[in-house]
Design an enzyme around this catalytic site. Structure first.
Site, PDB file in Angstrom:
ATOM      1  CE  LYS A 110      -4.131  -2.163   1.662  1.00 26.84           C
ATOM      2  NZ  LYS A 110      -4.810  -2.688   2.833  1.00 26.84           N
ATOM      3  CE  LYS A 189      -6.741  -8.627  -7.373  1.00 27.96           C
ATOM      4  NZ  LYS A 189      -6.649  -7.957  -6.153  1.00 27.96           N
ATOM      5  CE  LYS A 192     -12.109  -1.534  -3.582  1.00 30.86           C
ATOM      6  NZ  LYS A 192     -12.683  -2.708  -3.023  1.00 30.86           N
TER       7      LYS A 192
HETATM    8  P1  ADP Z   1      -9.791  -4.344  -4.885  1.00 29.80           P
HETATM    9  O1  ADP Z   1      -8.539  -4.937  -5.484  1.00 29.80           O
HETATM   10  O2  ADP Z   1     -10.772  -3.965  -5.939  1.00 29.80           O
HETATM   11  O3  ADP Z   1      -9.482  -3.199  -3.933  1.00 29.80           O
HETATM   12  P2  ADP Z   1     -10.277  -5.851  -2.488  1.00 29.80           P
HETATM   13  O4  ADP Z   1      -8.826  -5.932  -2.204  1.00 29.80           O
HETATM   14  O5  ADP Z   1     -11.124  -4.971  -1.634  1.00 29.80           O
HETATM   15  O6  ADP Z   1     -10.490  -5.470  -4.041  1.00 29.80           O
HETATM   16  O7  ADP Z   1     -10.865  -7.327  -2.498  1.00 29.80           O
HETATM   17  C1  ADP Z   1     -11.891  -7.829  -1.702  1.00 29.80           C
HETATM   18  C2  ADP Z   1     -11.980  -9.310  -1.934  1.00 29.80           C
HETATM   19  O8  ADP Z   1     -12.262  -9.600  -3.335  1.00 29.80           O
HETATM   20  C3  ADP Z   1     -10.687 -10.049  -1.622  1.00 29.80           C
HETATM   21  O9  ADP Z   1     -11.003 -11.268  -0.956  1.00 29.80           O
HETATM   22  C4  ADP Z   1     -10.039 -10.318  -2.952  1.00 29.80           C
HETATM   23  O10 ADP Z   1      -9.255 -11.479  -2.955  1.00 29.80           O
HETATM   24  C5  ADP Z   1     -11.248 -10.453  -3.883  1.00 29.80           C
HETATM   25  N1  ADP Z   1     -10.886  -9.922  -5.225  1.00 29.80           N
HETATM   26  C6  ADP Z   1     -10.674  -8.628  -5.536  1.00 29.80           C
HETATM   27  N2  ADP Z   1     -10.359  -8.481  -6.840  1.00 29.80           N
HETATM   28  C7  ADP Z   1     -10.354  -9.717  -7.375  1.00 29.80           C
HETATM   29  C8  ADP Z   1     -10.096 -10.243  -8.692  1.00 29.80           C
HETATM   30  N3  ADP Z   1      -9.788  -9.447  -9.700  1.00 29.80           N
HETATM   31  N4  ADP Z   1     -10.162 -11.574  -8.873  1.00 29.80           N
HETATM   32  C9  ADP Z   1     -10.490 -12.407  -7.835  1.00 29.80           C
HETATM   33  N5  ADP Z   1     -10.750 -11.979  -6.582  1.00 29.80           N
HETATM   34  C10 ADP Z   1     -10.686 -10.654  -6.337  1.00 29.80           C
END
Ligand code: ADP
Ligand code: TRP
Length: 320
Positions: A110, A189, A192
Site C-alpha cells: 500500500k 487484475k 478498484k
Molecule cells: P480491490 O482490489 O478492488 O481493492 P479488495 O482488495 O477490496 O479489491 O478485495 C476484496 C476481496 O475480493 C478479496 O477477498 C479479494 O481477494 C477479492 N478480489 C478482488 N479483486 C479480485 C479479482 N480481480 N479476482 C479475484 N478476486 C478478487
C-alpha cells in the site's frame, strides 16, 4: 462451524469481488454459522472522504443483501457498530511484536501504491486479528492476498494464549481458489485501484460499453486464437454453461471468430447472470429503512458474542 469474513467498503463492488470472494461467502452460509461484516474501520486506513465512506458502506450492504445474504441465518453488520473490536485490538496490540507487522506485505504494497504511512495502515493486521478472534471464528474465507493476515492472527492468538492462558480459538484460513484472478477490462487484475472494473450493479448500458472496450490482441478474425490468453474468455468462463464454454473454446481454436462476437455474448450473459439480483437491489434502494434495520439487528447479535469474548480477554490480562 463459525465462518467469518469482512469486505472493505472502499469502492463499488465489482465482478472480481463477486466471483473471487462474495459468491463463496454466500455459498458457505448454507452449511455454517456465517458472520459477515462490512470492514469500515479498515477502509479508513486509506483516508476516504467521509461522504464516500458513508455511501459506500450502505452500497456494500445493499449489494450483499441483493446477492442473497440470508439474514435469518447469517449475522451481518457493520464493523464500527461493534466497537468492542477496537478495545480488543488495543489489548492485542500490547502483545504483538513490531517485527510481525513489519513483515506484512500488504503494508509495504500500500505504501508502494502511494498511500501515506499512517499508524492505522501499519496496525491493520491487528485490527483484522481482533475481528476474527472476538467472534471465536473457525474458518476465514479470503482471497490469497489475505493469507498472511490470517497467519498473523493465528500468531497473535498463540502468543496471547501462551502468555495469559487459553483464551482464543485459532482460526483456519480457507483460501478461495475456485476462480483464478478475474481480469479487468484492461487485462490486469480487476481492481478498484486500477480503474478497470465492471461493477456488479452498474447500469446495463455501462456494462455493455465496458465489455465492448475490453482490450484484446490483434489476431485477425480468420486465425486461431488462444482462449487461455484472452480476458474475454476468462469472463465468459464465469457466466456461461459448461457446454457453451466448450463451444467458445472450439471457436477460438478453430479460427473464424472475431473478438467482437465473444464480447457481445459476454454482455448478454453478464446481464442475464446478475438480472435477478439487480431487481432485488432496486427494491432495496426503495427500502433503505429495512437495510438500516438489518444492520442494526446484525450489530446487536454480533455484539452479544463480542462482549463475551472481550470479557474473557479483559479478565485474562487483569483488566478485570
Ligand atoms: P480491490 O482490489 O478492488 O481493492 P479488495 O482488495 O477490496 O479489491 O478485495 C476484496 C476481496 O475480493 C478479496 O477477498 C479479494 O481477494 C477479492 N478480489 C478482488 N479483486 C479480485 C479479482 N480481480 N479476482 C479475484 N478476486 C478478487
Ligand atoms: N482485510 C480484508 C480485505 O481487504 C478485509 C477484512 C477485514 C477481513 N477484517 C477481516 C477479512 C476479517 C476476513 C476477516 O479483503
Amino acid at each position: 462451524m463459525r465462518v467469518l469474513s469482512g469486505i472493505q467498503p472502499s469502492g463499488r463492488l465489482h465482478i472480481g469481488n463477486y466471483f473471487g470472494a462474495m459468491r463463496q461467502h454466500l455459498q458457505l452460509q448454507a452449511e455454517n454459522d456465517g458472520f459477515y461484516f462490512i470492514a469500515d474501520y479498515h477502509a479508513m486506513t486509506s483516508g476516504p472522504k467521509p461522504d464516500d465512506l458513508r455511501k459506500c458502506k450502505f452500497a456494500v450492504a445493499m449489494d450483499y443483501l441483493a446477492l442473497g445474504l440470508d439474514t435469518n441465518k447469517t449475522v451481518f453488520w457493520c464493523q464500527s457498530d461493534v466497537p468492542e473490536v477496537t478495545e480488543l485490538c488495543w489489548i492485542l496490540s500490547c502483545i504483538t511484536p513490531m517485527g510481525l507487522l513489519q513483515r506484512c506485505v500488504s503494508y509495504k504494497d500500500k505504501i508502494a501504491q502511494g498511500l501515506s504511512a499512517n499508524h492505522g495502515l501499519f496496525a491493520y493486521p491487528v485490527l483484522q486479528a481482533a475481528d476474527i478472534l472476538i467472534f471465536d471464528s473457525n474458518l476465514v474465507p479470503v482471497g490469497a492476498d489475505q493469507k498472511q493476515h490470517i497467519e498473523v492472527t493465528r500468531d497473535i492468538a498463540d502468543y496471547f494464549n501462551n502468555i495469559y492462558g487459553e483464551t482464543f480459538v485459532l482460526p483456519k484460513d480457507y483460501i478461495i481458489d475456485s476462480v483464478a484472478v478475474v481480469p479487468g477490462i484492461d487485462g490486469r487484475k480487476m481492481s478498484k485501484s486500477y480503474d478497470n472494473t465492471i461493477e456488479i450493479f452498474e447500469p446495463e448500458t455501462s456494462v455493455k460499453k465496458k465489455v465492448m472496450r475490453m482490450v484484446t490482441d490483434s489476431t485477425p478474425v480468420e486465425q486461431p486464437k488462444d482462449p487461455d490468453k484472452c480476458n474475454i474468455f476468462a469472463l465468459l468462463k464465469l457466466v456461461a454453461s459448461e457446454s457453451e464454454i466448450k463451444e467458445w473454446e472450439n471457436k477460438y481454436r478453430n479460427g473464424g471468430m472475431g473478438y467482437g462476437d465473444a464480447k457481445k455474448r459476454l454482455v448478454e450473459l453478464l446481464l442475464e447472470y446478475f438480472r435477478p439480483y439487480r431487481q432485488k437491489r432496486a427494491e432495496l434502494e426503495q427500502n433503505t429503512d429495512y437495510v438500516r434495520k438489518v444492520l442494526a439487528d446484525g450489530a446487536e447479535r454480533a455484539r452479544t458474542v463480542a462482549k463475551k469474548t472481550l470479557t474473557r480477554a479483559r479478565k485474562a490480562v487483569g483488566l478485570e
